[in-house]
Design a protein around this motif. Structure first.
Motif, PDB file in Angstrom:
ATOM      1  N   THR A  38       0.809  -1.225   0.000  1.00  0.00           N
ATOM      2  CA  THR A  38       0.000   0.000   0.000  1.00  0.00           C
ATOM      3  C   THR A  38       0.840   1.272   0.000  1.00  0.00           C
ATOM      4  N   HIS A  39       2.169   1.134  -0.073  1.00  0.00           N
ATOM      5  CA  HIS A  39       3.001   2.354   0.039  1.00  0.00           C
ATOM      6  C   HIS A  39       4.346   2.160  -0.647  1.00  0.00           C
ATOM      7  N   VAL A  40       4.427   2.579  -1.887  1.00  0.00           N
ATOM      8  CA  VAL A  40       5.715   2.569  -2.592  1.00  0.00           C
ATOM      9  C   VAL A  40       5.918   3.931  -3.255  1.00  0.00           C
ATOM     10  N   HIS A  41       7.163   4.173  -3.643  1.00  0.00           N
ATOM     11  CA  HIS A  41       7.487   5.383  -4.416  1.00  0.00           C
ATOM     12  C   HIS A  41       8.138   4.901  -5.704  1.00  0.00           C
ATOM     13  N   LEU A  42       7.287   4.514  -6.651  1.00  0.00           N
ATOM     14  CA  LEU A  42       7.765   3.830  -7.853  1.00  0.00           C
ATOM     15  C   LEU A  42       8.680   4.688  -8.706  1.00  0.00           C
ATOM     16  N   VAL A  63      -5.484  10.390  -1.547  1.00  0.00           N
ATOM     17  CA  VAL A  63      -4.792  11.636  -1.224  1.00  0.00           C
ATOM     18  C   VAL A  63      -3.747  11.332  -0.153  1.00  0.00           C
ATOM     19  N   LYS A  64      -2.511  11.816  -0.409  1.00  0.00           N
ATOM     20  CA  LYS A  64      -1.429  11.664   0.567  1.00  0.00           C
ATOM     21  C   LYS A  64      -1.227  12.980   1.294  1.00  0.00           C
ATOM     22  N   LEU A  65      -1.195  12.916   2.628  1.00  0.00           N
ATOM     23  CA  LEU A  65      -0.942  14.113   3.436  1.00  0.00           C
ATOM     24  C   LEU A  65       0.382  13.962   4.170  1.00  0.00           C
ATOM     25  N   THR A 109       0.233   6.377   8.188  1.00  0.00           N
ATOM     26  CA  THR A 109       1.443   5.663   7.783  1.00  0.00           C
ATOM     27  C   THR A 109       2.630   6.145   8.594  1.00  0.00           C
ATOM     28  N   HIS A 110       3.594   5.258   8.794  1.00  0.00           N
ATOM     29  CA  HIS A 110       4.804   5.425   9.621  1.00  0.00           C
ATOM     30  C   HIS A 110       4.440   5.272  11.104  1.00  0.00           C
ATOM     31  N   GLY A 111       3.947   6.340  11.734  1.00  0.00           N
ATOM     32  CA  GLY A 111       3.531   6.252  13.142  1.00  0.00           C
ATOM     33  C   GLY A 111       4.646   5.823  14.077  1.00  0.00           C
ATOM     34  N   THR A 156       5.389  -0.684   2.566  1.00  0.00           N
ATOM     35  CA  THR A 156       6.834  -0.685   2.825  1.00  0.00           C
ATOM     36  C   THR A 156       7.467   0.691   2.804  1.00  0.00           C
ATOM     37  N   ASP A 157       6.884   1.629   2.066  1.00  0.00           N
ATOM     38  CA  ASP A 157       7.531   2.928   1.789  1.00  0.00           C
ATOM     39  C   ASP A 157       8.759   2.722   0.898  1.00  0.00           C
ATOM     40  N   ALA A 158       8.717   1.701   0.034  1.00  0.00           N
ATOM     41  CA  ALA A 158       9.881   1.357  -0.793  1.00  0.00           C
ATOM     42  C   ALA A 158      10.277   2.510  -1.702  1.00  0.00           C
TER      43      ALA A 158
HETATM   44 ZN    ZN Z   1       6.437   7.337   1.606  1.00  0.00          ZN
END
Ligand code: ZN
Length: 408
Positions: free
Chosen positions: A81-85, A181-183, A238-240, A316-318
């Motif tokens: 649910t979280h990548v930076h392609l 939407v990403k905040l 996310t992160h937290g 993952t925030d990959a």
């Molecule tokens: Zn990220």
């Protein structure tokens, strides 16, 4: 039209028709076992697929299968649910795209999409870049091998403007085709993670997004930024990394999904320090913080596991250096974080599908869902490192990878 052209045209139609017919025929896949993504294990499994959808899953008979994956475990296609392609190491090995042409940048993103699919991730959410929009379209057309792609395009942060300006920004994102939407409600963890957006700004973004049926993913490290996200009606934190028992409990009681990233992103920065150092906040102080943050996040995750009803999803925030290694987050959660493997796998399949509001289409091996299936060598329920050995990948009924050993 000459007769030669007519013959050619008929031949083309013939090929198209026969491939359409071929796709209409049921495909069967046999495996030692299937984990259905929702907690059920089917031994000696046979899954039937037709027209890109799963028709059924059963304990197999003796009939030969289209794909004989004996000895392997079948799973639903994994979801991150979280990548930076878009992020990558460029020509000079640096984790930035300075001096690149747009075509070079988009080809790097296509490469990241490809390696992510080959690693068994059939759906990812990119959080997010304007480049994602064209890559998403190319993948959806079937001309580019990559995971089903969702994107937030551009983020909202404290500088986006007043609450009214933020609402207008969110409407523009919707018009531009954003899936969510990403905040950025807090600083980076390398800068201490304190709250940046005001409670009113967060509530404006999440309220407007909700009215447009857009989900909201909130980057929040500090306790107050997490509380702002929950109280602002946002979908996911996310992160937290600095979440205390109070925030973990608050997310659980309000049904807000929590996507900690504990096993890949920080480790990747440290492993690839020379590629990152000197860029933005990747300085000595930032790296010192990254090192400290790993045990801190692990402790936070172990606390999160104790909170009944907390919906722990797998993102993952990959970024550059981590694409295609997304499963390391799941492996870390199980091996180091002591999360039960079945829960960690559900987090990356059925629960993730629910969090991105695609549970009617993906995230499980069940009749009627899209045929997104992977096979791994070994049993991930007893050895989670099996996720490093993805030998078969099917998305929407199309096989993109099959390096399973041939059986006599
Ligand atoms: Zn990220």
């Amino acid at each position: 039209m000459s007769s030669r052209h007519i013959a050619l045209a008929l031949a083309v139609i013939g090929v198209l028709a026969s491939s359409a017919i071929a796709q209409d025929q049921p495909i069967t896949i046999k495996a030692a076992a299937a984990f259905d993504g929702r907690g059920r294990v089917v031994p000696d499994a046979i899954v039937t697929v037709q027209r890109g959808r799963i028709v059924g899953i059963a304990t197999g008979g003796a009939a030969p299968a289209t794909y004989d994956l004996r000895g392997l475990t079948l799973l639903p296609g994994l979801i991150d649910t979280h990548v930076h392609l878009d992020t990558h190491f460029g020509k000079d090995g640096r984790a930035e795209s300075k001096g690149e042409t747009p075509s070079q940048s988009i080809l790097y993103e296509a490469e990241n999409a490809y390696v992510t699919l080959m690693a068994g991730f059939t759906t990812v959410q990119s959080i997010g870049s304007p480049l994602d929009v064209d890559v998403r379209a190319a993948i959806a057309r079937g001309v580019l091998a990559g995971p089903r792609l969702l994107t937030s395009i551009r983020p909202v942060n404290e500088n986006t403007g007043t609450p009214d300006e933020i609402r207008a920004f969110v409407r523009k994102l919707k018009a531009d085709g954003a899936d969510l939407v990403k905040l950025f409600a807090s600083k980076s963890s390398r800068e201490g993670g304190t709250q940046t957006m005001t409670d009113e700004q967060v509530a404006a973004a999440c309220g407007e997004a909700k009215s447009l049926r857009l989900r909201t993913w909130v980057h929040a490290h500090s306790p107050s930024s997490i509380r702002a996200a929950v109280n602002g009606g946002c979908s996911v934190v996310t992160h937290g990394s600095q979440a205390t028992a109070q925030e973990l409990q608050l997310m659980a009681s309000r049904g807000v999904y929590f996507e900690p990233n504990i096993g890949l992103v920080s480790q990747n920065y440290l492993e690839n320090r020379s590629h990152y150092v000197g860029i933005g906040n990747f300085d000595d102080q930032g790296f010192a913080f990254t090192e400290k943050s790993i045990p801190m996040k692990l402790a936070m995750f172990k606390n999160a596991l104790k909170v009944t009803g907390l919906k722990l999803i797998m993102g993952t925030d990959a970024g550059a250096g981590a694409h295609g290694r997304n499963a390391e987050e799941i492996i870390y959660r199980v091996q180091i974080g002591s999360q039960p493997a079945a829960a960690a796998l559900a987090g990356a399949t059925s629960l993730n599908a629910q969090s991105i509001e695609l549970r009617d289409r993906i995230g499980a091996i069940a009749a009627g869902l899209d045929a997104d299936l992977i096979a791994v060598a070994g049993d991930p329920l007893t050895d989670i490192t099996a996720l490093r050995r993805v030998v078969f990948v099917m998305k929407n009924g199309v096989v993109y990878k099959n390096v399973a050993p041939r059986r006599p």
